[in-house]
Enzyme design. Sequence first.
Site, PDB file in Angstrom:
ATOM      1  CE1 TYR A  54      -4.084  -1.722   0.378  1.00 11.19           C
ATOM      2  CE2 TYR A  54      -2.508  -3.578   0.979  1.00 11.19           C
ATOM      3  CZ  TYR A  54      -3.962  -3.196   0.631  1.00 11.19           C
ATOM      4  OH  TYR A  54      -4.852  -4.013   0.368  1.00 11.19           O
TER       5      TYR A  54
ATOM      6  CE  LYS B   2       3.405 -16.395  -6.712  1.00 15.58           C
ATOM      7  NZ  LYS B   2       2.671 -17.663  -7.222  1.00 15.58           N
TER       8      LYS B   2
ATOM      9  CG  ASP C 214      -0.379 -18.756  -6.140  1.00 15.81           C
ATOM     10  OD1 ASP C 214       0.321 -18.701  -5.136  1.00 15.81           O
ATOM     11  OD2 ASP C 214       0.006 -19.245  -7.348  1.00 15.81           O
TER      12      ASP C 214
ATOM     13  CG  ASP D 197      -7.461  -5.703   1.503  1.00 16.31           C
ATOM     14  OD1 ASP D 197      -8.687  -6.016   2.058  1.00 16.31           O
ATOM     15  OD2 ASP D 197      -7.364  -4.416   1.033  1.00 16.31           O
TER      16      ASP D 197
ATOM     17  CG  ASP E 291     -12.577  -8.420   1.066  1.00 19.31           C
ATOM     18  OD1 ASP E 291     -12.659  -8.271   2.244  1.00 19.31           O
ATOM     19  OD2 ASP E 291     -12.952  -7.504   0.001  1.00 19.31           O
TER      20      ASP E 291
END
Length: 356
Positions: free
Chosen positions: A133, A186, A219, A243, A247
């Site tokens: 971010y 990752k 992933d 984040d 969701d």
Amino acid sequence: MRILVLPCDGIGPEIVESSMSVLHAVNDKFSLGLTFDYDDVGFKSLEKYGTTLRDEILEKAKTYDGVILGTQSHADYPVPEKGGRNVSAGFRIGLDLYANVRPARTRPFLTSNMKEGKTMDLVIMREATEGFYPDRNMSRGWGEVMPSPDMALSTRKITRHCSERIARRAFELAMKRNKKVTAIHKANSFHMTDGLFLEAVRHVAKDFPEVQLDDLLVDASTAHLVRSPERFDVLVATNFYGDIISDLASELSGSLGLAGSIMASDVHCAAQAQHGSAPDIAGKDIANPVSMILSVAMLLQWMGEQRGNSNLQAAAAEMDRAVDVVLESPENRTPDLGGKLGTKAFGEEVAKVILG
């Protein structure tokens, strides 16, 4: 004990009002002695003060025992130079609210979006003060630049300090649950940044030998959340990954509107619903306030743990129970869940259950 209430934008004022009905009920029932002060952030603040978030609000918030923060319409704010300051990011950085705690669970009486027979009960511990971010990874300036109109660059920051402290909170939580932590990363592509995060998590794991640690590529984690959600208990992730997967998990479990969330540091905590401001339904009294109500319950739980106050913890548990009691009756659900109850009326029904 004092709580600062900031309704913010879109459906924020409505779901906060509904949550306050429930909070007043437990305040009375458990003699919590809570008092509440209101102030403006978001568009109301922009209109009054020329900015969506004043520095004095952050300083004021530090003097309170907890904060209730409504939803923000950040995508519709003007650029920062014209007062459009990201309210959530401002709180996370200003109060060092590094732990974004996001549970997701299925309920047997509500339809989920998962495969038949699958259930979910997990918590995602999302680091919230650095990462991809751009508004929170520089001490000065912005983490994105455009050297030319056809080129954009973004800087990511991962630190050992922030990685270790969110990992420690994850392991501490796992000790109270099923003693399992999954680190999401990752590192096969981001060798240094995700590699550092994973190294930090493994270092903290040495202090919790009773907790099983595994790790998954981000992933692959999305596939496992769909295929085998029962394998997860506590997931710990950097900002961006946390984040996204929170969701996904909440929507799989039934709805993003059913999942609570807090942002916490070691000394401050703010309740904020997981979902956005939904400006298209603002003012229509049809928004689902469950996420906000459960977020407030999580705030009380955090306050109770910090102070060793069993009344606060009992009040939090009662809010959780009362929400499920109301949701169990189809006629008492909000329109997004197939019912006809309005935002305000839902909060009042939950309050009635609490007060008997």
